[in-house]
Design an enzyme around this catalytic site. Sequence first.
Site, PDB file in Angstrom:
ATOM      1  CD  GLU A 247       1.045   0.300   2.944  1.00  0.00           C
ATOM      2  OE1 GLU A 247       0.795   1.650   2.976  1.00  0.00           O
ATOM      3  OE2 GLU A 247       2.008  -0.364   2.957  1.00  0.00           O
TER       4      GLU A 247
ATOM      5  CD  GLU B  67       7.216   1.840  -1.780  1.00  0.00           C
ATOM      6  OE1 GLU B  67       7.652   0.997  -2.557  1.00  0.00           O
ATOM      7  OE2 GLU B  67       7.369   2.950  -1.660  1.00  0.00           O
TER       8      GLU B  67
END
Lengths: 352, 352
Positions: free
Chosen positions: A175, A318
């Site tokens: 994310e 991420e």
Amino acid sequence: MNKIQEIIQGIKPLDLGIMEKTQVRLDNLTKPQGSLGRLEELAKIITGITGNENPGLENKVIFTLASDHGVTEEGISPYPKEVTAQMVYNFLNGTAGINVLSRHCGARVVVVDIGVAEEIKIKKDLIVEKINYGTKNMINGAAMSMEEAEKSIETGMRVFETELAKGINMAGTGEMGIGNTTASSAITACLCGRPIEEVTGRGAGLDDKGLEHKIRVINKALEINRPDPGNPIQVLSKIGGYEIGGLTGIILACGFYKIPVVIDGFISGAAALIAYKLQPKIKDYMIASHCSMEKGHGVILSQIGLKPLLDLGLRLGEGTGSALAMNIIEASVKILSQMATFKNAGVSERTK
Amino acid sequence: MNKIQEIIQGIKPLDLGIMEKTQVRLDNLTKPQGSLGRLEELAKIITGITGNENPGLENKVIFTLASDHGVTEEGISPYPKEVTAQMVYNFLNGTAGINVLSRHCGARVVVVDIGVAEEIKIKKDLIVEKINYGTKNMINGAAMSMEEAEKSIETGMRVFETELAKGINMAGTGEMGIGNTTASSAITACLCGRPIEEVTGRGAGLDDKGLEHKIRVINKALEINRPDPGNPIQVLSKIGGYEIGGLTGIILACGFYKIPVVIDGFISGAAALIAYKLQPKIKDYMIASHCSMEKGHGVILSQIGLKPLLDLGLRLGEGTGSALAMNIIEASVKILSQMATFKNAGVSERTK
């Protein structure tokens, strides 16, 4: 029955029969029994998840969901909120940490704009499924409506299904969202019933003063919203984020479709926690990639009962931890398919 | 000056100037500073070792040295000693654990017969550098002569040099030798000054009675040999093994030629310990791949001052931990070469 309920109720326990067979096979490979430690555990779990005695994990996909958070108005991050969108461009350009580590492990990165506060101008390789232009500031009330919370979970499920049709053997979560450790700490405090200070860390690098302020902001958000720990979707709506809901949907869909799902760090952990509260059986489909430096992460892992594979001091998110762990997980199934048995190799077994 | 002294005295400190530059570069990449944790540390160390600002680690080689141990006469292993040779055939056939994991990380395995008790009939892909047909039983006196100990170290150095000529960016250590945890525990007890029980484990899977017996055997070996902890090569000769000496030579040669060397588990650790006692500067060239289940390993790592990358409950040896760690180490230099900076990517830097 709506999609979320259908997926949740369709998640079944692992295939124990295959797992027993895998254990016997592992014990006959040319190595002292159990000497490949967690690789052996992983190989066994993957056969149990997939129902396949000889699973291959060639098709690896990391889902990196980006979204903005209204609570950034409170100054809880050292970075300005524009960084969320700027990092999406970086992802699409192939030059962020997750791109490098995904290429390294042979995974495809699927970037989803599920709620970035601005329009991303490059559409190539981007999935646009905006629930809204960022959440609302949770210190003034719910971050999103119940409808939006449900929609974010369903969106994750649908995005997963679309990619599954192209081929996925193993999924990873990731994310991007300035402010999302604040939401994740609030979710963790609520769903694990722990004091805010115990589950709140420095995020992208707050100093002591910044950390104290962040804790006060989360405290206000919890006081005004009074989320109900017995209702995980309501918790998501009041103090969560769209990327967190989307990841919850992806994780649950992995269980439904029998795909191992590698959970990244703290924010992915918050999504995993919501998924677990909705359906505890999902735990068996999750592999915790690493233990984040963000202190709430350990609380989540022990609440779900997951033991992380790596401990490398990561705190980037991420999906970077997922990418690193995928390499080890893929190694585990190659052990199963490529190593000789004592019998085939003509190696003597133990004598005592 | 003999070869061993030449290599030892030619090992220089890391290039601190390049490491400082690397730190500045890492801090400008699109991620919160330090958020890639040990990956950032690794990237920095690799530039310092190689003296190269943009090191590539494509050429990876794992050295798996096989040798036999006379002390197996005492029944200190649950496996018969023929397994050493049998496993060499397994390595040459490409079906052992180390083959699978090396293929997975893209490393070449170099198998060396440095002292297997029988002739290996397949010569293809095998380097035969036998010092002798197994060591002598160390409970009756020295396992090998001082000349053999020196020759084993020199052999490791020469084998490394031959392979280096073909191209090596990163080396890994590995071994096979029934009985070699007994030798490694004896070395660790002697060189770290620790009680035998604290550094002796179950090896390939001894039960409680077997473990007690192994401890008694090591005690006898230390009493009869009285190795001098101030003379690491003498320690190797009295209670070591040819594969351990060979690995010591490879590790020292890595320092001399500025090649990062990934240390596998307990036996590789004993070799690293001897190398460290001969030349403490070698520490900076070593990367500890993992923490073995074998209890003496943690003692070695803290004595040298190394923090293992992985903790996966491995206890197979062969170089399997090195192979898994190489993937993460290679990822670290890709971060350095492939990630965008804040400036290049147009990402805002922190505001406070």
